[in-house]
Design an enzyme around this catalytic site. Sequence first.
Site, PDB file in Angstrom:
ATOM      1  N   LYS A 108       6.865  -5.212   4.824  1.00 10.23           N
ATOM      2  CA  LYS A 108       5.981  -4.067   4.988  1.00 10.23           C
ATOM      3  C   LYS A 108       4.714  -4.299   4.169  1.00 10.23           C
ATOM      4  O   LYS A 108       4.771  -4.826   3.055  1.00 10.23           O
ATOM      5  CB  LYS A 108       6.707  -2.802   4.525  1.00 10.23           C
ATOM      6  CG  LYS A 108       5.987  -1.488   4.770  1.00 10.23           C
ATOM      7  CD  LYS A 108       6.894  -0.331   4.366  1.00 10.23           C
ATOM      8  CE  LYS A 108       6.237   1.021   4.548  1.00 10.23           C
ATOM      9  NZ  LYS A 108       7.159   2.122   4.169  1.00 10.23           N
ATOM     10  N   SER A 189       7.184   5.498   7.833  1.00  7.65           N
ATOM     11  CA  SER A 189       6.111   4.606   7.425  1.00  7.65           C
ATOM     12  C   SER A 189       6.460   3.133   7.588  1.00  7.65           C
ATOM     13  O   SER A 189       5.577   2.294   7.678  1.00  7.65           O
ATOM     14  CB  SER A 189       5.688   4.889   5.979  1.00  7.65           C
ATOM     15  OG  SER A 189       6.652   4.504   5.050  1.00  7.65           O
ATOM     16  N   SER A 213      11.573   6.906   5.523  1.00  5.54           N
ATOM     17  CA  SER A 213      10.749   5.824   6.050  1.00  5.54           C
ATOM     18  C   SER A 213      11.491   4.524   6.317  1.00  5.54           C
ATOM     19  O   SER A 213      10.894   3.567   6.797  1.00  5.54           O
ATOM     20  CB  SER A 213       9.557   5.561   5.128  1.00  5.54           C
ATOM     21  OG  SER A 213       8.595   6.580   5.287  1.00  5.54           O
TER      22      SER A 213
END
Length: 538
Positions: A108, A189, A213
């Site tokens: 990420k 996210s 998330s």
Amino acid sequence: MIRSPLTHALLVASVLASTPLIAQNATEADVWSSVASLRQRMDSGALTCQALVQQFDSRITRIDQSGPMLRAVIERNPDAAKLAAELDAQHSAGKSLGVLHGIPVLLKDNIDTGDRMLTSAGSLALMDAPAPRDASLVERLRKNGALILGKANLSEWANMRSGHASSGWSARGGQTRNPYVLDRNPCGSSAGSAAAVAAGLVTVAIGSETDGSIICPAASNGIVGIKPTLGLVSRSGIVPISHNQDTAGPLARNVADAAALLSVIAGSDSGDPATADADKHATDYTRFLDPNGLKGKRIGVVRQMAGAEPNADRVLEQSIALMKAQGAVIVDPVELPHLKDLGDAEMIVLLYDLKHDMDAYLATRTDLKVKTLADLIAFNQREAAREMPWFGQELFEQAQAKGPLTDKVYIDALAKAKRLSGKEGIDAALAAHHLDALLAPSWGPAFMTDPVLGDHVVSGDPTVGGASQPAAVAGYPSITVPADFAHDLPVGIVLFGAKWSEPTLISLAYAYEQHSKIYRAPRFLDTVGGKPQISASP
């Protein structure tokens, strides 16, 4: 710093052409293979890391950067081919670095890498220079032989800039799309990490969660996600929201791969005081992959988290029936105390922490022009056309207005949130019924992406559900696994439990997965009931 797909492809081809060990070709089947299967093929000499990287790189160009345009990968590692060649050379010399040797991993884009890639949290404000060093978990990945394939797109600032945001959108990467149905949202996210794994763009990925998330994008993209106990995985070198809730965790297409990845990244780190006890609990989590892991286990159904969405409810009932058939003792219903009392205290904590933790993180990025949360707010105002075309930054502004972490309102909110979610919440429910874990629907099927109105789902939303909040606030572990489909959209279930209960949750999830066998690859439908945009079957 960011190369065009053509330039990147030429770089990869150049390095591969100059490397002798590339005779073994990766196949489409390798794209969908497990970590264990890939390692077996590499050990047998049938596959090289270089060939696998080339296959993923081609697929990212074809599916992510063109074709369906998933926008799940925000940046590819310009040194991937070189690193793959080095890993292959080590393997040929008989030096194995570990279970992930030669396995590509996406990170990420809020996780620091001390290389030529950027770490931007999706924001244009952090693109002046790369991070100075690897995050602690990245160091662990590299030491275990993992190849960092690139960075994954995300909800900018991990969805903590505005309550009106569209999940999976960032100014740097655009809007990530759900590979099962392209006009649906990938959620949470860690959207790019989950979508990339689901679409066969990488074997496994790392996401992060403050509240939902990891769990929501994993469920919405039909994969497995583990939100670890707070402090099991170091947060050093990760763009923060809250030191009281943030944690990184694995995203994978099956429980075994997620367990293998967690085994590598878990452990104590002197740079993160929360991990002081991690080494006492970190272990080889693949030891708990028991197909009979449900037998005799007591699982409580949290009905308060059901009843919001009919497809999720149907899947929950199917899952309960399967668990019973495999010998689990189902306690139904189990009340989770204070479930409706967490939201206000949680938000107070997150806003205070955001200001404090963001300023502390930015102090480690000395080559950036922005130094504080106030600087980020000013940057977004100057770059509003690019940074705020759809939604604003009211959460940033609310956080900036907060005082120090010594404020009584913060101290009281933090104590309340931890007490109601932990000791008087999850712990109380487990103890009252002598349970091994709690069960709920992860979320309903993915909602439509809507840049105008933003997300149509938050944890606990009355229309589509969401079961991440109690474990997230308490800092306890949770795991989501695919459980069925509704209108070609994945639906998952979530298991959560006491602090450090990852072994139990992994065992339960693995046993469930082995007997449900519902996984299927995405077809990249343009809309529900629409036409596939590309063939993606394993």
